[in-house]
Design a protein around this motif. Structure first.
Motif, PDB file in Angstrom:
ATOM      1  N   THR A  60       9.858  48.510  79.436  1.00 40.74           N
ATOM      2  CA  THR A  60       9.821  48.818  80.860  1.00 40.74           C
ATOM      3  C   THR A  60       9.893  50.328  81.084  1.00 40.74           C
ATOM      4  O   THR A  60       9.810  51.115  80.127  1.00 40.74           O
ATOM      5  CB  THR A  60      10.952  48.103  81.630  1.00 40.74           C
ATOM      6  OG1 THR A  60      10.698  48.242  83.017  1.00 40.74           O
ATOM      7  CG2 THR A  60      12.314  48.676  81.291  1.00 40.74           C
TER       8      THR A  60
ATOM      9  N   LEU B 264      14.564  47.527  77.298  1.00 43.15           N
ATOM     10  CA  LEU B 264      15.638  46.960  78.108  1.00 43.15           C
ATOM     11  C   LEU B 264      16.141  45.667  77.474  1.00 43.15           C
ATOM     12  O   LEU B 264      15.355  44.813  77.071  1.00 43.15           O
ATOM     13  CB  LEU B 264      15.106  46.673  79.527  1.00 43.15           C
ATOM     14  CG  LEU B 264      16.019  45.877  80.454  1.00 43.15           C
ATOM     15  CD1 LEU B 264      17.229  46.709  80.880  1.00 43.15           C
ATOM     16  CD2 LEU B 264      15.242  45.415  81.671  1.00 43.15           C
TER      17      LEU B 264
ATOM     18  N   THR C 258      11.684  53.598  83.798  1.00 41.11           N
ATOM     19  CA  THR C 258      12.765  53.938  84.721  1.00 41.11           C
ATOM     20  C   THR C 258      12.160  54.499  86.005  1.00 41.11           C
ATOM     21  O   THR C 258      10.987  54.849  86.051  1.00 41.11           O
ATOM     22  CB  THR C 258      13.693  54.997  84.121  1.00 41.11           C
ATOM     23  OG1 THR C 258      12.920  56.182  83.874  1.00 41.11           O
ATOM     24  CG2 THR C 258      14.280  54.508  82.797  1.00 41.11           C
TER      25      THR C 258
ATOM     26  N   GLU D 204       9.562  55.723  79.838  1.00 38.99           N
ATOM     27  CA  GLU D 204       9.447  54.403  79.240  1.00 38.99           C
ATOM     28  C   GLU D 204      10.728  54.115  78.471  1.00 38.99           C
ATOM     29  O   GLU D 204      11.368  55.016  77.946  1.00 38.99           O
ATOM     30  CB  GLU D 204       8.223  54.331  78.333  1.00 38.99           C
ATOM     31  CG  GLU D 204       6.935  54.638  79.094  1.00 38.99           C
ATOM     32  CD  GLU D 204       5.679  54.111  78.420  1.00 38.99           C
ATOM     33  OE1 GLU D 204       5.683  53.972  77.193  1.00 38.99           O
ATOM     34  OE2 GLU D 204       4.699  53.834  79.140  1.00 38.99           O
ATOM     35  N   GLN D 205      11.105  52.878  78.425  1.00 38.51           N
ATOM     36  CA  GLN D 205      12.408  52.540  77.858  1.00 38.51           C
ATOM     37  C   GLN D 205      12.414  51.059  77.468  1.00 38.51           C
ATOM     38  O   GLN D 205      11.702  50.251  78.056  1.00 38.51           O
ATOM     39  CB  GLN D 205      13.475  52.800  78.923  1.00 38.51           C
ATOM     40  CG  GLN D 205      14.887  52.537  78.443  1.00 38.51           C
ATOM     41  CD  GLN D 205      15.911  52.901  79.509  1.00 38.51           C
ATOM     42  OE1 GLN D 205      15.861  53.971  80.118  1.00 38.51           O
ATOM     43  NE2 GLN D 205      16.832  51.998  79.754  1.00 38.51           N
TER      44      GLN D 205
ATOM     45  N   ILE E   1      21.334  49.439  84.297  1.00 36.93           N
ATOM     46  CA  ILE E   1      20.157  48.979  85.049  1.00 36.93           C
ATOM     47  C   ILE E   1      19.890  49.789  86.309  1.00 36.93           C
ATOM     48  O   ILE E   1      18.877  49.602  86.978  1.00 36.93           O
ATOM     49  CB  ILE E   1      20.288  47.486  85.442  1.00 36.93           C
ATOM     50  CG1 ILE E   1      21.503  47.270  86.372  1.00 36.93           C
ATOM     51  CG2 ILE E   1      20.367  46.593  84.224  1.00 36.93           C
ATOM     52  CD1 ILE E   1      21.323  46.048  87.248  1.00 36.93           C
TER      53      ILE E   1
ATOM     54  N   ASP F 263      18.749  52.655  86.979  1.00 41.83           N
ATOM     55  CA  ASP F 263      17.487  53.377  87.111  1.00 41.83           C
ATOM     56  C   ASP F 263      16.324  52.665  86.437  1.00 41.83           C
ATOM     57  O   ASP F 263      15.222  53.205  86.366  1.00 41.83           O
ATOM     58  CB  ASP F 263      17.641  54.788  86.516  1.00 41.83           C
ATOM     59  CG  ASP F 263      18.650  55.600  87.295  1.00 41.83           C
ATOM     60  OD1 ASP F 263      18.589  55.563  88.542  1.00 41.83           O
ATOM     61  OD2 ASP F 263      19.501  56.256  86.662  1.00 41.83           O
ATOM     62  N   VAL F 264      16.588  51.473  85.936  1.00 45.16           N
ATOM     63  CA  VAL F 264      15.573  50.770  85.158  1.00 45.16           C
ATOM     64  C   VAL F 264      14.911  49.690  86.011  1.00 45.16           C
ATOM     65  O   VAL F 264      15.573  49.011  86.777  1.00 45.16           O
ATOM     66  CB  VAL F 264      16.234  50.117  83.922  1.00 45.16           C
ATOM     67  CG1 VAL F 264      15.228  49.248  83.165  1.00 45.16           C
ATOM     68  CG2 VAL F 264      16.815  51.185  83.019  1.00 45.16           C
ATOM     69  N   TYR F 265      13.606  49.566  85.878  1.00 47.74           N
ATOM     70  CA  TYR F 265      12.893  48.494  86.577  1.00 47.74           C
ATOM     71  C   TYR F 265      12.836  47.260  85.689  1.00 47.74           C
ATOM     72  O   TYR F 265      12.067  47.210  84.725  1.00 47.74           O
ATOM     73  CB  TYR F 265      11.479  48.948  86.936  1.00 47.74           C
ATOM     74  CG  TYR F 265      11.457  50.019  88.001  1.00 47.74           C
ATOM     75  CD1 TYR F 265      12.463  50.109  88.963  1.00 47.74           C
ATOM     76  CD2 TYR F 265      10.418  50.939  88.062  1.00 47.74           C
ATOM     77  CE1 TYR F 265      12.436  51.086  89.955  1.00 47.74           C
ATOM     78  CE2 TYR F 265      10.381  51.921  89.045  1.00 47.74           C
ATOM     79  CZ  TYR F 265      11.400  51.985  89.984  1.00 47.74           C
ATOM     80  OH  TYR F 265      11.369  52.945  90.956  1.00 47.74           O
ATOM     81  N   ARG F 266      13.623  46.232  86.013  1.00 52.69           N
ATOM     82  CA  ARG F 266      13.595  45.008  85.220  1.00 52.69           C
ATOM     83  C   ARG F 266      12.285  44.258  85.452  1.00 52.69           C
ATOM     84  O   ARG F 266      11.945  43.957  86.602  1.00 52.69           O
ATOM     85  CB  ARG F 266      14.782  44.116  85.610  1.00 52.69           C
ATOM     86  CG  ARG F 266      16.148  44.674  85.216  1.00 52.69           C
ATOM     87  CD  ARG F 266      17.256  43.869  85.873  1.00 52.69           C
ATOM     88  NE  ARG F 266      17.146  43.960  87.331  1.00 52.69           N
ATOM     89  CZ  ARG F 266      17.713  43.134  88.184  1.00 52.69           C
ATOM     90  NH1 ARG F 266      18.424  42.108  87.751  1.00 52.69           N
ATOM     91  NH2 ARG F 266      17.559  43.285  89.475  1.00 52.69           N
TER      92      ARG F 266
END
Lengths: 375, 375, 375, 375
Positions: free
Chosen positions: D310, D320, D312, D317-318, D98, D100-103
């Motif tokens: 979501t 999650l 990063t 795009e990724q 998480i 670098d990921v925007y939840r």
């Protein structure tokens, strides 16, 4: 409404008592991204630590600071920074001698008058130990100011009647004597003067001076939160300070306008500067680009070993003999507190000043955009 | 974040410029039920009015105050009190001579540095005329304090080197000379001293002293909003003040602890009092029941008629000759401002102090009630 | 400690009563250099003016604003801006009918409970007329925001049970009906609904909605001064508001996480955006770059012409029939107040947010400089 | 200017992150003399502790509070009270998933937008764990209010579509189910509803309601710091709250004035009371003596186990999938936070309100004295 908060944009709240569990501070408003380590803070705290010379109290504590929040991967995160120093030398002493007695020159009587009772152990919240929180927070402010090229330096200007000689003034020398006097000869004389007073079970007052270098012109918020006004409050809030002077200070009251005004000139780069600095770097409450110079007059340590007349809280007259070893002078340990309070004041006003001009707003947020159709 | 707000519980916000439409203040936080009339305010304003003697500027304005809100049937309602004084003598002059010039000792340069430009007419917001708002609000604070038996009195202590003689000190005398000196002989000498300076197109500094009588012990908020710290800020925020001393002030720095501590005794009624008052009525930042005494050192008027060296905002060196008639000394007109600022400070801290003790909370709201099942 | 101050960096203090001499506001903290004219402010005030339709009170006042300070050569100077509107229709009426009576739904009783007495003329300080100060100050905030490309628009979303249909929603339509409803058909039905209520001597509630466009991501101060928290306070401080919703508001309480979370995507420029906006433009109290959308539920006008049961301040039960013409609904005149309060909130948080990052500090003041030798 | 300070007279500053060393709060302004023990605070903290039922996260921490300052001999001293809870379950996990990921629904993206980077461990400062400081401080406020006879009680009013039935409403029942619903049957249905959502890897929203009993009439500071406005801010500052309603709230927008006004009557003791309480205990922003009733709509927990779209922080795009066990609903653990925030708000306004009337000033400080000769 209590008064343990200082500053608006760079805001600190201090807590703790002399003989409680510890002393601390929370800093709310330090911008994100400032490199900060425990060492930055400990280094400043070490300068106010007791037990370092024969002129300071023998309370022997390492005063080790812990950063409990607000730092991530070596940088401030923009969220509150909590700092604390646990008390380690607060062994349960016998306080019966001072529990009910109002020590002259101390806040015992006034704390009772205000709160109805007080933590009498070692002065409680009114102890000089309270300044640990100020110094810890001040270290962060100094780091921030340093990154802007601003330096603050305070030192002992006089001990009783013995004053630093302007001709011998050398800032480097202050690190060579425990009185933090930037004049070797004066430091020697002052030491002898203090020894004499200690032998008589007496204490001595003195003056701390502080210089702020590299502060850009334009800092300070008229008409009430002027730079000099905020500095005065910051400095008078330190226990024992009885006077504050900016620039020529009291001497300005005896001067003529023709001698007190600082003429403006252009320097070799065509920049405006002042030929003299009677004003102490502030005009109309706003920094003028010259070094800011101020002084704090500090009273003699109120805790003296000789017998004093006083009363008890239940209304009996009594003689008091304060036991233990106390600093014979406050000033040398106060200089780092003066430096810290100056840093907190300047950091706060620098941050506050960012909203002074629309062009600065636009520098951060973009624009200006045409506002074609009004509201 | 701008700085035209003063106080927390008794809060004022001032506004206005020297040559704009007027000057004013809003008082937010004056308790409901205080009898207040326009006369209460006008009387204090009349004391700072110009044109009253040969030692004050000839700007001739009645400075008539209007109460625009917050009073109903002769009493404060608890809602904001808006006061304003319209400028009547701000005739459009030719400002071309000073428009681009930085007057030495004035805030012209620093306002430009801070805001990017400035209202140059008569100093704009940095003019001494700004203090009208302080005095108007201060009159309300004084009325409030008066109803609590608290009196504040400021006067001129020295003009240049000429100082009130403690042996001739007589407060009533201050009303008999336009310098507000409580010593007839000193006032005479000071007048001659001023005449001489004026003849040389020069100006003179001086010291104002202020006494607060009847303040109960217990007022002030450690550790940052101490009574002396707040007074220092209030006084340094007045234009031209270069030093603040509480009690013995600078002299405390030369004293010994044995001489500087005020011994506690019991008076004939068994009440605690201090035999001396070196501390100036404040211990640990909290009032101790003795009169509060402080001094403000004020620089010479920066506007002088002799030729001065300076620069313009576009970077040219230039000689400046300030036209018109200016006060040769700031102090006599500043004493009422000192009184006003002291009143605002004390009123605010008195109100803030009401929350210091649970027993006071219970006095207002009832209780204490048993809290049987806890939270 | 009184509550007529709003905001920290962009700070306003309002004053004035319904039937006193006037209403006003001082804005302290507007950055220097913003172009501002009387027209900018008057235009917004004209939208809240009474007497404009059959659905607003007949009090007929021009509500002409005067800028008394803070502007020079068409731009803000960074010093306080004083604005005032003199009351012109406050003819001395006979208030004996309501002087001692507590009107249901009004603040008569609570003002007495708080202050001990009150200015009963037209509601005094608790009158809706108090919002003039908010709107006047809000106009300045809107001008500032406009220069940053930020737009705020509030309108009537529902009148009693009649709500704007999302399918017919057209912002331009709100200017074509006096109810400020962006749906012509709904406006027509709402008008009829109001007529009916008025015929029954009754009043009606409704909902205002507000949108903020162009607000950059990153505005809001966790953890207490979150953008949504500050908006909620600003909006609830308007008389008659009983609920505040951000984004989906109450509906979020009935949703599932899978439906309520807004998925992040990249737009065509590779910028982060949200596919939906259930959150209403705020995540964790900080703006997320999407439009901020909130609603205020407003109660029916408490002044109704039908007979009501009540009591007097001296404890007698009594029937009350409120004379005169009153707005049958608050919402249409409140929308401009909602807009003003939103603008004041956002302007304040934008200015406060400038200190969030060291890189922004350096953008204004230079640096960062190496701090080679620590503190 | 940062936002981790709440309140003026009863002021708290919170600090700490989810996975830092701990969480804490400093309370500045609690009056001296309030009996206070560690148990008072721990008892409230225990109610928000995780791991207590199948509906709360499994993070298992005792959350033991330490009082570090401000208490002496079992009573508050009037000086700052420092409270802290050390994190014990913050074992260094692998955050690479998480980092670098925007939840979605979280503040990851907005913290980056504001501060430039963030402490990503467990949400850092934006974690629900931040509320520990609020609850600890709230316990002190509740103790203070209890001594004045004021009680605050919050509970779960609805879980998704399942709402407490007014006919079955029984406050005592809330202690018998882990959802804190004062209706056994609704609690049972809500439990089943939650189980179902959890099985689908989803989460659920709900509504908390809060009642304040025993608050005297007269509390709240018009025009901006009204009681309802301050409550709204306090409640919206809690993570996940999307709406605030006072009294009838949204329903008031659909009501008629004749039905929404609360008629005043005299009770058997001749005291003014209201026959109904549509207003929720507040008129014109000031408490009216009736119970204060408000509601908070809270969104579903944003951390859900199902797959979400979501991006990063570096713009990819990724998908999650949030691991670990999370509360399927925020409300039951938020009720104690709602209670705490309500207590902090009311305590602050009660203390602030002490300066509303001259007669209260005189009750504390003596007088009024005749003010014979002017100011």
């Amino acid at each position: 409404m209590a008064g343990s908060t200082f500053g608006d944009s760079f805001r600190v709240m201090t807590w703790g008592e002399s003989h409680g569990k510890g002393i601390g501070v929370v800093v709310d408003g330090c911008p994100a991204g400032l490199p900060l380590s425990r060492t930055d803070i400990q280094a400043l705290l070490d300068r106010r630590r007791p037990g370092q010379s024969r002129f300071t109290t023998q309370r022997d504590e390492a005063d080790e600071v812990e950063i409990v929040s607000g730092i991530f991967e070596g940088r401030t995160t923009g969220t509150p920074i909590s700092l604390e120093v646990r008390n380690t030398d607060q062994r349960s002493k016998d306080y019966s001698a001072i529990k009910d007695v109002y020590r002259p020159g101390h806040a015992d009587m006034t704390f009772d008058a205000k709160y109805g009772f007080r933590d009498y152990r070692g002065g409680g919240r009114s102890s000089g130990r309270e300044t640990i929180g100020r110094v810890a927070a001040g270290a962060i402010a100094l780091k921030l100011l340093g990154s802007l090229g601003i330096r603050i330096c305070a030192y002992t200007k006089s001990v009783g009647p013995i004053t630093v000689d302007p001709e011998r003034f050398d800032l480097k020398k202050m690190w060579e004597n425990r009185l933090y006097m930037p004049d070797e000869q004066a430091a020697g004389e002052a030491g002898a003067y203090l020894e004499e007073a200690m032998a008589r079970k007496d204490s001595v007052g003195g003056v701390a001076e502080c210089m702020i270098f590299g502060l850009p012109a334009g800092v300070g918020e008229p008409v009430f939160d002027k730079l000099d006004a905020c500095l005065a409050k910051a400095i008078l809030s330190i226990g024992g300070v009885k006077a504050f002077e900016i620039g020529d200070g009291l001497q300005a009251a005896k001067a003529f306008g023709s001698g007190n005004n600082d003429p403006f000139r252009l320097d070799e780069n065509g920049q405006v500067h002042k030929e003299t600095n009677h004003a102490g770097g502030i005009l109309g409450g706003i920094s003028d680009g010259a070094p800011v110079i101020f002084r704090a007059a500090i009273k003699p340590t109120p805790s003296i070993a000789s017998v004093q007349k006083t009363v008890t809280r239940d209304g009996r007259e009594q003689e008091l003999e304060i036991k233990g070893r106390h600093d014979p002078i406050i000033v040398p340990r106060a200089v780092v507190v003066v430096e810290a309070m100056a840093a907190l004041t300047v950091a706060d006003l620098l941050l506050r000043g960012m909203t002074s001009r629309m062009e600065w707003i636009h520098k951060i947020y973009g624009g200006p955009y045409e506002d074609r159709d009004g509201e």
